[in-house]
Scaffold this motif. Structure first.
Motif, PDB file in Angstrom:
ATOM      1  N   ILE A 137       0.858  -1.183   0.000  1.00 54.33           N
ATOM      2  CA  ILE A 137       0.000   0.000   0.000  1.00 54.33           C
ATOM      3  C   ILE A 137       0.890   1.228   0.000  1.00 54.33           C
ATOM      4  O   ILE A 137       1.888   1.286   0.731  1.00 54.33           O
ATOM      5  N   CYS A 138       0.549   2.179  -0.865  1.00 52.34           N
ATOM      6  CA  CYS A 138       1.340   3.411  -0.945  1.00 52.34           C
ATOM      7  C   CYS A 138       0.446   4.619  -0.688  1.00 52.34           C
ATOM      8  O   CYS A 138      -0.592   4.783  -1.325  1.00 52.34           O
ATOM      9  N   LEU A 139       0.851   5.436   0.254  1.00 50.77           N
ATOM     10  CA  LEU A 139       0.160   6.710   0.503  1.00 50.77           C
ATOM     11  C   LEU A 139       0.867   7.760  -0.347  1.00 50.77           C
ATOM     12  O   LEU A 139       2.012   8.113  -0.081  1.00 50.77           O
ATOM     13  N   THR A 140       0.193   8.194  -1.425  1.00 51.82           N
ATOM     14  CA  THR A 140       0.786   9.190  -2.318  1.00 51.82           C
ATOM     15  C   THR A 140       0.214  10.561  -1.983  1.00 51.82           C
ATOM     16  O   THR A 140      -0.984  10.792  -2.142  1.00 51.82           O
ATOM     17  N   VAL A 141       1.075  11.428  -1.492  1.00 54.45           N
ATOM     18  CA  VAL A 141       0.638  12.756  -1.052  1.00 54.45           C
ATOM     19  C   VAL A 141       1.449  13.835  -1.743  1.00 54.45           C
ATOM     20  O   VAL A 141       2.657  13.906  -1.580  1.00 54.45           O
ATOM     21  N   SER A 142       0.745  14.651  -2.557  1.00 53.46           N
ATOM     22  CA  SER A 142       1.471  15.697  -3.275  1.00 53.46           C
ATOM     23  C   SER A 142       0.656  16.984  -3.257  1.00 53.46           C
ATOM     24  O   SER A 142      -0.359  17.070  -2.563  1.00 53.46           O
ATOM     25  N   GLY A 143       1.092  17.955  -4.058  1.00 54.33           N
ATOM     26  CA  GLY A 143       0.377  19.218  -4.109  1.00 54.33           C
ATOM     27  C   GLY A 143      -0.976  19.081  -4.791  1.00 54.33           C
ATOM     28  O   GLY A 143      -1.867  19.894  -4.578  1.00 54.33           O
ATOM     29  N   MET A 157      -2.275  -0.946 -10.428  1.00 54.91           N
ATOM     30  CA  MET A 157      -2.548  -0.246  -9.157  1.00 54.91           C
ATOM     31  C   MET A 157      -4.005   0.197  -9.117  1.00 54.91           C
ATOM     32  O   MET A 157      -4.603   0.449 -10.150  1.00 54.91           O
ATOM     33  N   GLU A 158      -4.490   0.321  -7.878  1.00 50.15           N
ATOM     34  CA  GLU A 158      -5.879   0.712  -7.688  1.00 50.15           C
ATOM     35  C   GLU A 158      -5.928   1.785  -6.594  1.00 50.15           C
ATOM     36  O   GLU A 158      -5.333   1.589  -5.522  1.00 50.15           O
ATOM     37  N   VAL A 159      -6.624   2.881  -6.867  1.00 51.97           N
ATOM     38  CA  VAL A 159      -6.791   3.915  -5.841  1.00 51.97           C
ATOM     39  C   VAL A 159      -7.954   3.487  -4.947  1.00 51.97           C
ATOM     40  O   VAL A 159      -9.082   3.384  -5.407  1.00 51.97           O
ATOM     41  N   VAL A 160      -7.666   3.214  -3.672  1.00 56.35           N
ATOM     42  CA  VAL A 160      -8.737   2.741  -2.778  1.00 56.35           C
ATOM     43  C   VAL A 160      -9.253   3.859  -1.863  1.00 56.35           C
ATOM     44  O   VAL A 160     -10.285   3.709  -1.225  1.00 56.35           O
ATOM     45  N   GLY A 161      -8.530   4.962  -1.817  1.00 51.72           N
ATOM     46  CA  GLY A 161      -8.985   6.109  -1.028  1.00 51.72           C
ATOM     47  C   GLY A 161      -8.401   7.369  -1.643  1.00 51.72           C
ATOM     48  O   GLY A 161      -7.276   7.351  -2.154  1.00 51.72           O
ATOM     49  N   THR A 162      -9.171   8.448  -1.603  1.00 51.74           N
ATOM     50  CA  THR A 162      -8.657   9.680  -2.212  1.00 51.74           C
ATOM     51  C   THR A 162      -9.292  10.894  -1.545  1.00 51.74           C
ATOM     52  O   THR A 162     -10.272  10.754  -0.806  1.00 51.74           O
ATOM     53  N   THR A 163      -8.758  12.085  -1.816  1.00 48.95           N
ATOM     54  CA  THR A 163      -9.369  13.274  -1.222  1.00 48.95           C
ATOM     55  C   THR A 163     -10.577  13.707  -2.042  1.00 48.95           C
ATOM     56  O   THR A 163     -10.578  13.571  -3.271  1.00 48.95           O
ATOM     57  N   LYS A 164     -11.578  14.189  -1.362  1.00 48.13           N
ATOM     58  CA  LYS A 164     -12.782  14.648  -2.055  1.00 48.13           C
ATOM     59  C   LYS A 164     -12.691  16.139  -2.362  1.00 48.13           C
ATOM     60  O   LYS A 164     -13.561  16.694  -3.016  1.00 48.13           O
ATOM     61  N   ASP A 165     -11.676  16.809  -1.848  1.00 42.28           N
ATOM     62  CA  ASP A 165     -11.518  18.238  -2.159  1.00 42.28           C
ATOM     63  C   ASP A 165     -10.028  18.587  -2.285  1.00 42.28           C
ATOM     64  O   ASP A 165      -9.397  18.205  -3.249  1.00 42.28           O
ATOM     65  N   ASP A 166      -9.458  19.268  -1.293  1.00 50.45           N
ATOM     66  CA  ASP A 166      -8.044  19.665  -1.378  1.00 50.45           C
ATOM     67  C   ASP A 166      -7.113  18.473  -1.158  1.00 50.45           C
ATOM     68  O   ASP A 166      -7.458  17.515  -0.474  1.00 50.45           O
ATOM     69  N   ALA A 167      -5.908  18.570  -1.726  1.00 48.47           N
ATOM     70  CA  ALA A 167      -4.871  17.569  -1.473  1.00 48.47           C
ATOM     71  C   ALA A 167      -4.126  17.937  -0.182  1.00 48.47           C
ATOM     72  O   ALA A 167      -4.225  19.076   0.288  1.00 48.47           O
ATOM     73  N   ALA A 168      -3.380  16.967   0.361  1.00 45.73           N
ATOM     74  CA  ALA A 168      -2.619  17.225   1.595  1.00 45.73           C
ATOM     75  C   ALA A 168      -1.635  18.384   1.379  1.00 45.73           C
ATOM     76  O   ALA A 168      -1.447  19.230   2.258  1.00 45.73           O
ATOM     77  N   GLY A 169      -1.021  18.429   0.204  1.00 48.68           N
ATOM     78  CA  GLY A 169      -0.073  19.503  -0.102  1.00 48.68           C
ATOM     79  C   GLY A 169      -0.760  20.856  -0.098  1.00 48.68           C
ATOM     80  O   GLY A 169      -0.194  21.863   0.344  1.00 48.68           O
ATOM     81  N   GLU A 170      -2.008  20.880  -0.592  1.00 46.07           N
ATOM     82  CA  GLU A 170      -2.764  22.138  -0.591  1.00 46.07           C
ATOM     83  C   GLU A 170      -3.085  22.561   0.839  1.00 46.07           C
ATOM     84  O   GLU A 170      -3.124  23.751   1.146  1.00 46.07           O
ATOM     85  N   ALA A 171      -3.356  21.570   1.694  1.00 43.73           N
ATOM     86  CA  ALA A 171      -3.636  21.885   3.101  1.00 43.73           C
ATOM     87  C   ALA A 171      -2.417  22.586   3.705  1.00 43.73           C
ATOM     88  O   ALA A 171      -2.546  23.588   4.413  1.00 43.73           O
ATOM     89  N   PHE A 172      -1.227  22.080   3.382  1.00 43.82           N
ATOM     90  CA  PHE A 172       0.000  22.730   3.856  1.00 43.82           C
ATOM     91  C   PHE A 172       0.158  24.111   3.216  1.00 43.82           C
ATOM     92  O   PHE A 172       0.394  25.102   3.912  1.00 43.82           O
ATOM     93  N   ASP A 173       0.046  24.161   1.889  1.00 42.11           N
ATOM     94  CA  ASP A 173       0.356  25.408   1.169  1.00 42.11           C
ATOM     95  C   ASP A 173      -0.662  26.512   1.447  1.00 42.11           C
ATOM     96  O   ASP A 173      -0.291  27.681   1.598  1.00 42.11           O
ATOM     97  N   LYS A 174      -1.966  26.138   1.504  1.00 41.17           N
ATOM     98  CA  LYS A 174      -2.998  27.157   1.750  1.00 41.17           C
ATOM     99  C   LYS A 174      -2.910  27.664   3.196  1.00 41.17           C
ATOM    100  O   LYS A 174      -3.113  28.852   3.454  1.00 41.17           O
TER     101      LYS A 174
END
Ligand code: KG4
Ligand code: ZN
Length: 340
Positions: A137-143, A157-174
């Motif tokens: 399992i890979c947690l891919t977190v980018s902007g 590969m299969e995406v089993v979970g994803t963000t419904k709005d902002d990405a983790a990088g956006e949470a940091f940057d915003k």
């Protein structure tokens, strides 16, 4: 003469970094990156300016990658380029360049999904480090992305979970922008967080179903927190920056790992990797190590330079397409919303 070594030129231009790398089998000979300072003044990437800068950078970057790898251009067996996802104008520059060079050199080319690239960066040779074993399992977190990916094989590969709005990088940057930090705020929040108390302030974590994420609420939460606290104290941010960053980072790490742990349990997998620009974050790296020790996971953390956008990860992904004879044709066009 049978040629056993495969030399691949990788080209990455999906966002604001122009990058070219030379890969020999699974070893990187060079990995050049030209960043774009032009966006700093705007607090985010300006697509139009990004494509113009790619246009200026791409030839010198590819040229430098070839020189630094100490090979000749005629040694290249194939070209891998990022087809998507990303900014269309940026992707067009890398794709067109790859197509022209492949045509000129009369060699095949492979289209690469940028998100595959982040995951497969783990397969670049790195002395003393084991590569992940399938399935993992890979947690891919980018902007631009936050994904929990179930990786069955190199290109399966299969995406089993994803963000419904902002990405983790956006949470940091915003949040960084709200704190008055220059773009991108992620690395700076990380720097301040190292000096602060992660329990100093409370931010709220969202309630999302399954393995999905949401980060837009956190941004609002930070905004309201700052409005409340700066009302009577103009210097609140300045005086508490380390504690604010540490608390914010701890919340983001907690949100990410809550779902990651649930997913590893659900799929009964104990081989866990992180990838993407945000995986450079020291809090995330530390937490992965801690959870690994606690839960008996075998953990994989990419080398720092292969976390943020780079062409080495595009080249290694291209290698698996090459071995499968999965070649792109000259009429290919980039896809801004390419799915895994
Ligand atoms: O993968 P990447 O280079 O580009 C995309 O494909 O989006 O990721 C860039 C993101 C930015 O949001 C940046 O703030 C974040 O990665 N980032 C970090 C750190 N280093 C880069 N975020 C938190 N802590 C870091 N140390
Ligand atoms: Zn990326």
């Amino acid at each position: 003469m049978i040629k056993n070594d495969i030399i691949i030129l990788g080209i990455e231009s999906s966002c604001d970094d122009t990058s070219a790398a030379i890969l020999k089998n699974e070893a990187i000979l060079s990995n050049e990156i030209a960043g774009q300072k032009v966006h700093e003044a705007y607090g985010g990437v300006v697509p139009e300016l990004a494509s113009r800068a790619h246009q200026q950078n791409i030839l010198p970057v590819v040229d430098t990658a070839i020189k630094n790898a100490k090979i000749n251009i005629s040694d290249i067996d194939a070209i891998a380029f990022t087809r998507g996802p990303g900014l269309l104008g940026s992707l067009i520059v890398g794709t067109s360049f790859a197509k022209s060079l492949a045509l000129g050199l009369n060699i095949p080319m492979m289209e690469v999904n940028h998100m595959h690239g982040h995951v497969l960066a783990h397969f670049i040779d790195d002395e003393g480090k084991d590569k992940p074993r399938f399935p993992f399992i890979c947690l891919t977190v980018s902007g631009g992305h936050t994904q929990i990916v179930l990786v069955n094989d190199y290109l399966d590969m299969e995406v089993v979970g994803t963000t419904k709005d902002d990405a983790a990088g956006e949470a940091f940057d915003k949040s960084g922008k709200l704190l008055g930090l220059p773009y991108p705020g992620g690395p700076l929040i990380d720097k301040h967080a190292k000096l602060g108390n992660p329990k100093a302030f409370q931010f709220t974590a969202p309630n999302m179903p399954d393995f999905d994420y949401s980060f837009s609420g956190l941004k609002t939460n930070v905004l309201q927190f700052l409005q409340r606290n700066t009302k009577n104290d103009k210097d609140f941010v300045q005086n508490n920056i380390d504690d604010i960053c540490a608390s914010l980072q701890a919340t983001i790490v907690e949100i990410l790992f809550d779902k990651l742990i649930q997913a590893t349990r659900h799929f009964n997998i104990n081989e866990v990797a992180i990838a993407g620009g945000v995986s450079a974050n020291s809090g995330i790296r530390k937490r992965l190590q801690q959870e690994g020790e606690k839960r008996g996971w075998k953990t994989h953390i990419p080398k720092f330079e292969y976390c943020t956008d780079n062409a080495a990860m595009i080249a290694i992904t291209g290698r698996y397409h090459y071995l499968n004879k999965n070649f792109a044709q000259q009429d290919i066009s980039p896809s801004a919303r390419l799915k895994i």
